[in-house]
Enzyme design. Structure first.
Site, PDB file in Angstrom:
ATOM      1  N   ASP A   1      35.788  24.739  -5.267  1.00 62.09           N
ATOM      2  CA  ASP A   1      34.943  23.796  -4.523  1.00 62.09           C
ATOM      3  C   ASP A   1      35.786  22.903  -3.612  1.00 62.09           C
ATOM      4  O   ASP A   1      35.264  22.264  -2.705  1.00 62.09           O
ATOM      5  CB  ASP A   1      34.165  22.906  -5.507  1.00 62.09           C
ATOM      6  CG  ASP A   1      32.684  23.258  -5.555  1.00 62.09           C
ATOM      7  OD1 ASP A   1      32.199  23.880  -4.588  1.00 62.09           O
ATOM      8  OD2 ASP A   1      32.011  22.895  -6.532  1.00 62.09           O
TER       9      ASP A   1
ATOM     10  N   LYS B   1      24.471  32.024  -6.599  1.00 62.95           N
ATOM     11  CA  LYS B   1      25.930  32.185  -6.670  1.00 62.95           C
ATOM     12  C   LYS B   1      26.301  33.365  -7.563  1.00 62.95           C
ATOM     13  O   LYS B   1      27.142  34.189  -7.211  1.00 62.95           O
ATOM     14  CB  LYS B   1      26.579  30.894  -7.190  1.00 62.95           C
ATOM     15  CG  LYS B   1      26.642  29.801  -6.132  1.00 62.95           C
ATOM     16  CD  LYS B   1      27.007  28.450  -6.734  1.00 62.95           C
ATOM     17  CE  LYS B   1      26.941  27.370  -5.655  1.00 62.95           C
ATOM     18  NZ  LYS B   1      27.021  26.007  -6.190  1.00 62.95           N
TER      19      LYS B   1
ATOM     20  N   GLN C   1      28.614  22.854 -11.465  1.00 65.74           N
ATOM     21  CA  GLN C   1      27.502  22.509 -10.575  1.00 65.74           C
ATOM     22  C   GLN C   1      27.149  21.023 -10.703  1.00 65.74           C
ATOM     23  O   GLN C   1      26.925  20.531 -11.804  1.00 65.74           O
ATOM     24  CB  GLN C   1      26.285  23.382 -10.909  1.00 65.74           C
ATOM     25  CG  GLN C   1      25.101  23.190  -9.992  1.00 65.74           C
ATOM     26  CD  GLN C   1      25.377  23.640  -8.563  1.00 65.74           C
ATOM     27  OE1 GLN C   1      25.919  24.714  -8.322  1.00 65.74           O
ATOM     28  NE2 GLN C   1      25.008  22.817  -7.617  1.00 65.74           N
TER      29      GLN C   1
END
Length: 298
Positions: A122, A55, A99
């Protein structure tokens, strides 16, 4: 061998990243704005470390600002919430990604709800899931379902209207938002799961079959309507006869490729699209927060 089209997620994701890089260039040039993505990694989970590394790398390659926050696994829940709050207040951060999974002593739900909805790239915050469920264009859409939808729309020439879609799995991360997205595209949507009666029969009716259940090679050829588009979200590591391991999806690819009209492979299908859509969401978030239109690029 059937002439099922293999949907190349790797190539598709590369095009999305190119488009994002052009948008970032225009935002810097015309708006003096550099989209910023903050990624928070707690602990030493090896898979999470690989994801975060990818990422960060791809964020920087697109010309965006990447901020990485690594914390020890014994960080308290309150310390993590305080970090999230500071990122909410930082004007250089337009997207925040914590995460998952988090250590057991930290509530994932609390941490997700602490992220400002407009920075929740997200798409997991309850406000964003609510906006998505009600068909609002203001939702931040979860990255994996968004990637699946982009590939499906490309395959079907832009419109999914009237298609019968079956989503296998009802997780908050993929199954439920995928169903909502397909419904918003005027599909007739069925969600099947572990308690569904005659799951094979439900799958056989689908023009679009999305598998996101986490069971290796569960979907067999006789579950699939001839010519259907099959999107395989599953990532399962299995042992091969020679004692090595390999990645397979929730779909038995070798079987299903014989009957499907189109299919995503594992690896190289949905996976690469997830990070590409995360980058696209960060650009969207930066533009919305600064009340400017997203640059239109080819």
């Amino acid at each position: 061998m059937s002439d099922a089209k293999i949907i190349d997620g790797k190539a598709f994701a590369q095009n999305v990243r190119k488009r994002v890089a052009k948008q970032v260039e225009e935002l810097k040039h015309y708006e003096n704005l550099t989209p910023g993505l903050a990624v928070v990694l707690v602990g030493e989970d090896p898979a999470s470390q690989v994801y975060v590394r990818n990422k960060v790398k791809q964020t920087e390659e697109c010309g965006m600002k990447s901020l990485e926050y690594r914390r020890d696994p014994d960080i308290s829940e309150q310390e993590l919430l305080t970090l999230v709050q500071s990122l909410n207040e930082n004007p250089e951060v337009h997207g925040i990604l914590v995460q998952l999974p988090l250590p057991k002593h930290i509530s994932e739900e609390k941490v997700i709800e602490a992220i400002a909805p407009e920075k929740d790239v997200d798409g997991f915050h309850v406000i964003n899931t609510g906006l998505l469920a009600t068909g609002s264009k203001d939702a931040m859409v979860p990255c994996t379902p968004l990637g699946c939808l982009m590939m499906l729309k490309d395959y079907f020439g832009g419109s999914l209207s009237g298609k019968r879609a079956v989503v296998v799995g009802r997780s908050n991360i993929v199954g439920k938002p995928m169903g909502a997205l397909l419904l918003n595209e005027s599909c007739t949507v069925t969600t099947v799961h572990s308690r569904t009666v005659d799951i094979e029969e439900e799958c056989r009716r689908a023009d679009i079959l999305v598998a996101a259940v986490g069971r290796a090679k569960m979907i067999k050829a006789d579950w699939v309507k001839p010519g259907a588009a099959v999107i395989d979200v599953g990532i399962n590591r299995i042992e091969t006869p020679d004692g090595k391991t390999k990645l397979v999806g929730d779909v038995d690819f070798d079987e299903v490729v014989e009957v499907a009209g189109a299919i995503t492979p594992v690896p190289g299908g949905v996976g690469p699209m997830t990070i590409a859509c995360l980058l696209a969401n960060t650009v969207t978030a930066a533009c919305r927060q600064n009340k400017i239109d997203e640059p239109k690029v080819d």
